[in-house]
Design a protein around this motif. Sequence first.
Motif, PDB file in Angstrom:
ATOM      1  N   TYR A  70       0.840  -1.204   0.000  1.00  0.00           N
ATOM      2  CA  TYR A  70       0.000   0.000   0.000  1.00  0.00           C
ATOM      3  C   TYR A  70       0.868   1.244   0.000  1.00  0.00           C
ATOM      4  O   TYR A  70       1.919   1.288   0.635  1.00  0.00           O
ATOM      5  N   THR A  71       0.392   2.237  -0.700  1.00  0.00           N
ATOM      6  CA  THR A  71       1.060   3.532  -0.717  1.00  0.00           C
ATOM      7  C   THR A  71      -0.008   4.616  -0.761  1.00  0.00           C
ATOM      8  O   THR A  71      -1.167   4.348  -1.098  1.00  0.00           O
ATOM      9  N   CYS A  72       0.372   5.824  -0.417  1.00  0.00           N
ATOM     10  CA  CYS A  72      -0.540   6.945  -0.597  1.00  0.00           C
ATOM     11  C   CYS A  72       0.100   7.904  -1.577  1.00  0.00           C
ATOM     12  O   CYS A  72       1.319   7.940  -1.733  1.00  0.00           O
ATOM     13  N   MET A  73      -0.743   8.626  -2.285  1.00  0.00           N
ATOM     14  CA  MET A  73      -0.243   9.601  -3.242  1.00  0.00           C
ATOM     15  C   MET A  73      -1.216  10.755  -3.359  1.00  0.00           C
ATOM     16  O   MET A  73      -2.397  10.614  -3.031  1.00  0.00           O
ATOM     17  N   LEU A  74      -0.692  11.870  -3.798  1.00  0.00           N
ATOM     18  CA  LEU A  74      -1.497  13.053  -4.025  1.00  0.00           C
ATOM     19  C   LEU A  74      -1.578  13.260  -5.529  1.00  0.00           C
ATOM     20  O   LEU A  74      -0.561  13.367  -6.209  1.00  0.00           O
ATOM     21  N   MET A  75      -2.799  13.256  -6.057  1.00  0.00           N
ATOM     22  CA  MET A  75      -3.035  13.413  -7.492  1.00  0.00           C
ATOM     23  C   MET A  75      -3.717  14.756  -7.720  1.00  0.00           C
ATOM     24  O   MET A  75      -4.607  15.140  -6.958  1.00  0.00           O
ATOM     25  N   TYR A  76      -3.318  15.442  -8.786  1.00  0.00           N
ATOM     26  CA  TYR A  76      -3.884  16.740  -9.125  1.00  0.00           C
ATOM     27  C   TYR A  76      -4.790  16.607 -10.345  1.00  0.00           C
ATOM     28  O   TYR A  76      -4.435  15.957 -11.326  1.00  0.00           O
ATOM     29  N   GLN A  77      -5.967  17.235 -10.281  1.00  0.00           N
ATOM     30  CA  GLN A  77      -6.923  17.159 -11.369  1.00  0.00           C
ATOM     31  C   GLN A  77      -6.580  18.178 -12.450  1.00  0.00           C
ATOM     32  O   GLN A  77      -6.359  19.355 -12.182  1.00  0.00           O
ATOM     33  N   LYS A  78      -6.537  17.697 -13.683  1.00  0.00           N
ATOM     34  CA  LYS A  78      -6.264  18.555 -14.829  1.00  0.00           C
ATOM     35  C   LYS A  78      -7.571  19.101 -15.393  1.00  0.00           C
ATOM     36  O   LYS A  78      -8.649  18.662 -15.011  1.00  0.00           O
ATOM     37  N   LYS A  79      -7.471  20.052 -16.318  1.00  0.00           N
ATOM     38  CA  LYS A  79      -8.654  20.668 -16.924  1.00  0.00           C
ATOM     39  C   LYS A  79      -9.544  19.643 -17.610  1.00  0.00           C
ATOM     40  O   LYS A  79     -10.762  19.789 -17.629  1.00  0.00           O
ATOM     41  N   ASP A  80      -8.945  18.569 -18.152  1.00  0.00           N
ATOM     42  CA  ASP A  80      -9.740  17.564 -18.857  1.00  0.00           C
ATOM     43  C   ASP A  80     -10.353  16.523 -17.917  1.00  0.00           C
ATOM     44  O   ASP A  80     -11.000  15.584 -18.352  1.00  0.00           O
ATOM     45  N   GLY A  81     -10.155  16.689 -16.602  1.00  0.00           N
ATOM     46  CA  GLY A  81     -10.734  15.776 -15.621  1.00  0.00           C
ATOM     47  C   GLY A  81      -9.822  14.631 -15.224  1.00  0.00           C
ATOM     48  O   GLY A  81     -10.097  13.936 -14.253  1.00  0.00           O
ATOM     49  N   SER A  82      -8.750  14.396 -15.964  1.00  0.00           N
ATOM     50  CA  SER A  82      -7.820  13.325 -15.594  1.00  0.00           C
ATOM     51  C   SER A  82      -6.986  13.769 -14.398  1.00  0.00           C
ATOM     52  O   SER A  82      -6.942  14.952 -14.046  1.00  0.00           O
ATOM     53  N   LEU A  83      -6.331  12.811 -13.785  1.00  0.00           N
ATOM     54  CA  LEU A  83      -5.488  13.088 -12.624  1.00  0.00           C
ATOM     55  C   LEU A  83      -4.034  12.877 -12.997  1.00  0.00           C
ATOM     56  O   LEU A  83      -3.704  12.021 -13.806  1.00  0.00           O
ATOM     57  N   MET A  84      -3.164  13.644 -12.351  1.00  0.00           N
ATOM     58  CA  MET A  84      -1.735  13.557 -12.649  1.00  0.00           C
ATOM     59  C   MET A  84      -0.934  13.720 -11.369  1.00  0.00           C
ATOM     60  O   MET A  84      -1.281  14.496 -10.489  1.00  0.00           O
ATOM     61  N   THR A  85       0.137  12.968 -11.300  1.00  0.00           N
ATOM     62  CA  THR A  85       1.139  13.195 -10.270  1.00  0.00           C
ATOM     63  C   THR A  85       2.494  12.984 -10.911  1.00  0.00           C
ATOM     64  O   THR A  85       2.624  12.202 -11.847  1.00  0.00           O
ATOM     65  N   THR A  86       3.475  13.688 -10.448  1.00  0.00           N
ATOM     66  CA  THR A  86       4.842  13.495 -10.904  1.00  0.00           C
ATOM     67  C   THR A  86       5.690  13.285  -9.663  1.00  0.00           C
ATOM     68  O   THR A  86       5.663  14.091  -8.755  1.00  0.00           O
ATOM     69  N   TYR A  87       6.384  12.173  -9.643  1.00  0.00           N
ATOM     70  CA  TYR A  87       7.214  11.897  -8.481  1.00  0.00           C
ATOM     71  C   TYR A  87       8.398  11.049  -8.900  1.00  0.00           C
ATOM     72  O   TYR A  87       8.396  10.436  -9.961  1.00  0.00           O
ATOM     73  N   LYS A  88       9.400  11.017  -8.036  1.00  0.00           N
ATOM     74  CA  LYS A  88      10.659  10.366  -8.384  1.00  0.00           C
ATOM     75  C   LYS A  88      10.730   8.908  -7.967  1.00  0.00           C
ATOM     76  O   LYS A  88      11.630   8.207  -8.361  1.00  0.00           O
ATOM     77  N   ARG A  89       9.797   8.461  -7.183  1.00  0.00           N
ATOM     78  CA  ARG A  89       9.818   7.064  -6.772  1.00  0.00           C
ATOM     79  C   ARG A  89       8.393   6.521  -6.785  1.00  0.00           C
ATOM     80  O   ARG A  89       7.432   7.280  -6.706  1.00  0.00           O
ATOM     81  N   ARG A  90       8.270   5.224  -6.884  1.00  0.00           N
ATOM     82  CA  ARG A  90       6.956   4.608  -7.010  1.00  0.00           C
ATOM     83  C   ARG A  90       6.112   4.813  -5.762  1.00  0.00           C
ATOM     84  O   ARG A  90       4.924   5.052  -5.839  1.00  0.00           O
ATOM     85  N   TYR A  91       6.716   4.703  -4.609  1.00  0.00           N
ATOM     86  CA  TYR A  91       5.964   4.775  -3.364  1.00  0.00           C
ATOM     87  C   TYR A  91       6.156   6.143  -2.729  1.00  0.00           C
ATOM     88  O   TYR A  91       7.231   6.468  -2.247  1.00  0.00           O
ATOM     89  N   GLN A  92       5.108   6.959  -2.755  1.00  0.00           N
ATOM     90  CA  GLN A  92       5.198   8.293  -2.176  1.00  0.00           C
ATOM     91  C   GLN A  92       5.175   8.229  -0.657  1.00  0.00           C
ATOM     92  O   GLN A  92       5.787   9.033   0.010  1.00  0.00           O
ATOM     93  N   CYS A  93       4.423   7.314  -0.107  1.00  0.00           N
ATOM     94  CA  CYS A  93       4.491   7.035   1.319  1.00  0.00           C
ATOM     95  C   CYS A  93       4.101   5.576   1.499  1.00  0.00           C
ATOM     96  O   CYS A  93       3.279   5.050   0.768  1.00  0.00           O
ATOM     97  N   SER A  94       4.729   4.920   2.409  1.00  0.00           N
ATOM     98  CA  SER A  94       4.505   3.500   2.614  1.00  0.00           C
ATOM     99  C   SER A  94       3.510   3.294   3.750  1.00  0.00           C
ATOM    100  O   SER A  94       3.591   3.944   4.784  1.00  0.00           O
ATOM    101  N   ILE A  95       2.576   2.384   3.530  1.00  0.00           N
ATOM    102  CA  ILE A  95       1.589   2.036   4.549  1.00  0.00           C
ATOM    103  C   ILE A  95       1.788   0.570   4.879  1.00  0.00           C
ATOM    104  O   ILE A  95       1.653  -0.288   4.000  1.00  0.00           O
ATOM    105  N   ASP A  96       2.140   0.280   6.119  1.00  0.00           N
ATOM    106  CA  ASP A  96       2.431  -1.104   6.483  1.00  0.00           C
ATOM    107  C   ASP A  96       1.593  -1.631   7.641  1.00  0.00           C
ATOM    108  O   ASP A  96       1.890  -2.686   8.196  1.00  0.00           O
ATOM    109  N   THR A  97       0.547  -0.901   8.017  1.00  0.00           N
ATOM    110  CA  THR A  97      -0.377  -1.365   9.056  1.00  0.00           C
ATOM    111  C   THR A  97      -1.810  -1.118   8.578  1.00  0.00           C
ATOM    112  O   THR A  97      -2.048  -0.285   7.710  1.00  0.00           O
TER     113      THR A  97
END
Length: 156
Positions: A70-97
């Motif tokens: 599990y991971t969490c991420m922050l996605m930003y909505q574009k004008k066309d309704g799609s979501l986008m995120t840009t990050y340097k690693r696959r896991y933005q935050c790790s959830i282990d519980t």
Amino acid sequence: MKILTLFFSLSLTLLLTGCKSSDHSPLSISCGQITNVTTEEIGSPFSDTHKLKVRFDYSIDNFHSQEDMYTCMLMYQKKDGSLMTTYKRRYQCSIDTASGHIETTWSTPLEDNPTYTKEDLQSFPLPLNAYLLIMQMDRPMDKGIVASTEAIVINP
């Protein structure tokens, strides 16, 4: 380091309900909740230090204890309704519980740095709508949403 960019269409039904039972992966899909979300903008919009600090509680039903599931991420909505995120690693935050509290800080598209291209920046409406997601990583990005928030509005 290569920066990964993820795009996928925003489906409010999928985004707000979070879980789908039609996928046939080896592990069953988890369902979860994100609660007590607070945000704090750090720095000024259009400066090199604009970030969003996010704090939240979560709980995941049908939790699988595999590492990096599990991971969490922050996605930003574009004008066309799609979501986008840009990050340097696959896991933005790790959830282990199965439940807990997370506090993390993310860059925003309003940060003056090369993370987002000029074309990316032109695709975002103002104010920005961001969505906090918990993802189950054994699934494709558009099918692994375990939990999501309503829009978090960032108004420069």
